[in-house]
Design an enzyme around this catalytic site. Structure first.
Site, PDB file in Angstrom:
ATOM      1  CB  THR A  99      35.090 -19.298  50.373  1.00  0.00           C
ATOM      2  OG1 THR A  99      35.072 -17.870  50.200  1.00  0.00           O
ATOM      3  CG2 THR A  99      35.673 -19.625  51.731  1.00  0.00           C
ATOM      4  CG  ASP A 112      40.891 -27.404  31.752  1.00  0.00           C
ATOM      5  OD1 ASP A 112      41.468 -27.790  30.726  1.00  0.00           O
ATOM      6  OD2 ASP A 112      39.811 -27.876  32.147  1.00  0.00           O
ATOM      7  CG  ASP A 158      29.941 -13.462  48.553  1.00  0.00           C
ATOM      8  OD1 ASP A 158      29.450 -12.839  49.520  1.00  0.00           O
ATOM      9  OD2 ASP A 158      30.291 -14.653  48.625  1.00  0.00           O
ATOM     10  N   GLY A 159      29.227 -10.699  44.911  1.00  0.00           N
ATOM     11  CA  GLY A 159      29.612  -9.961  43.714  1.00  0.00           C
ATOM     12  C   GLY A 159      29.502  -8.457  43.889  1.00  0.00           C
ATOM     13  CG  ASN A 207      36.844 -13.461  45.511  1.00  0.00           C
ATOM     14  OD1 ASN A 207      37.013 -13.333  46.721  1.00  0.00           O
ATOM     15  ND2 ASN A 207      35.712 -13.891  45.011  1.00  0.00           N
ATOM     16  CE1 TYR A 256      37.219 -22.457  38.560  1.00  0.00           C
ATOM     17  CE2 TYR A 256      37.931 -20.405  37.553  1.00  0.00           C
ATOM     18  CZ  TYR A 256      37.647 -21.754  37.445  1.00  0.00           C
ATOM     19  OH  TYR A 256      37.781 -22.384  36.236  1.00  0.00           O
TER      20      TYR A 256
END
Length: 270
Positions: free
Chosen positions: A163, A152, A17-18, A122, A165
């Site tokens: 799908t 955070d 995916d990256g 993303n 983070y």
């Protein structure tokens, strides 16, 4: 990097995916159709098996392919250089990003504003960075304050990013054809703030709360990480330049099959 995007008719990605996220970042305008082969560790966005590349590529070149339009986010980061430096800003030459791309931004020397504009596939992640304090940011929707997020951080994602983070932070997974933007808090201090979904096309704006004790950091698809201070703002809306992703089977089957393979969901296929 030479801008040859107008000369490219088809992108073939070999990896995970990256790899597809990186390919998307190279096209800050319209994107050619993307055919992604799974050779990496995660394959939510890579439906094709490399072993069948000859057959699959031939089918696509013959025109036998369905396409999913994966929406992107148009992100504009506005930084107040006068407040940051405490003096009149000097004209600066644009700096090269780590991947060789020039930032899509400009400096307005009259009001000391620096604007950076990016296309994100993303998610945009705002987090507390190295600080031990909770981050405290205000979230606006179409100019109206809807909530303050203390925790955070916060994730603003596309359905494609649901799908990634966002899923790890407790958000629902949304099919990429659904026109929406997801807002997901990261470990919120208030348990009443749950992940929300807003319509595509609205403008979200994130700023530091006036009483924030520390600055926050922002990243775009895990890249170009930078600090956000008082006086800065992040504006996010749906981009008019989606990523046309070529399907292996069809729009629905590919997505559910990727969930079954990557999340060990008990989903059966006929």
């Amino acid at each position: 990097y030479d801008d040859i995007s107008d000369c490219i008719d088809l992108i073939i990605c070999l990896g995970g995916d990256g790899t597809l996220l990186y390919a998307s970042s190279l096209f800050q305008g319209s994107v050619p159709p993307v055919m992604a082969f799974h050779l990496g560790s995660l394959g939510f966005l890579t439906p094709f098996k490399f072993e069948l590349y000859r057959t699959e590529v031939a089918k696509v070149l013959e025109g036998n392919a369905a396409i999913t339009l994966r929406s992107r986010l148009k992100v504009k980061v506005v930084k107040d250089m006068l407040q940051r430096a405490g003096q009149q800003p000097e004209n600066r030459e644009p700096q090269l990003e780590h991947n060789g791309l020039l930032p899509h931004g400009h400096t307005n020397s009259e009001d000391g504003k620096v604007t950076l504009q990016l296309q994100v596939l993303n998610e945009v992640v705002v987090d507390r960075g190295p600080s031990s304090y909770l981050s405290n940011v205000d979230l606006y929707l179409d100019g109206r304050l809807i909530t303050s997020v203390q925790g955070d951080g916060v994730i603003v994602s596309t359905p494609t990013g649901s799908t990634a983070y966002a899923a790890a932070a407790g958000a629902s997974m949304i099919h990429p054809n659904v026109p929406a933007i997801m807002v997901t808090p990261i470990c919120p201090h208030s348990l009443s703030f749950r992940p929300i979904v807003v319509p595509a096309g609205v403008e979200l704006m994130i700023t530091l709360s006036p009483d924030a004790r520390n600055n926050v950091w922002v990243s775009f698809d895990g890249r170009r990480r930078q600090e956000i201070q008082h006086g800065d703002c992040i504006k996010i809306t749906t981009s008019c330049y989606p990523v046309p992703s070529i399907c292996c089977h069809d729009l629905v089957y590919d997505w559910f099959e990727s969930l079954a393979q990557n999340t060990a969901e008990g989903i059966r296929f006929a």
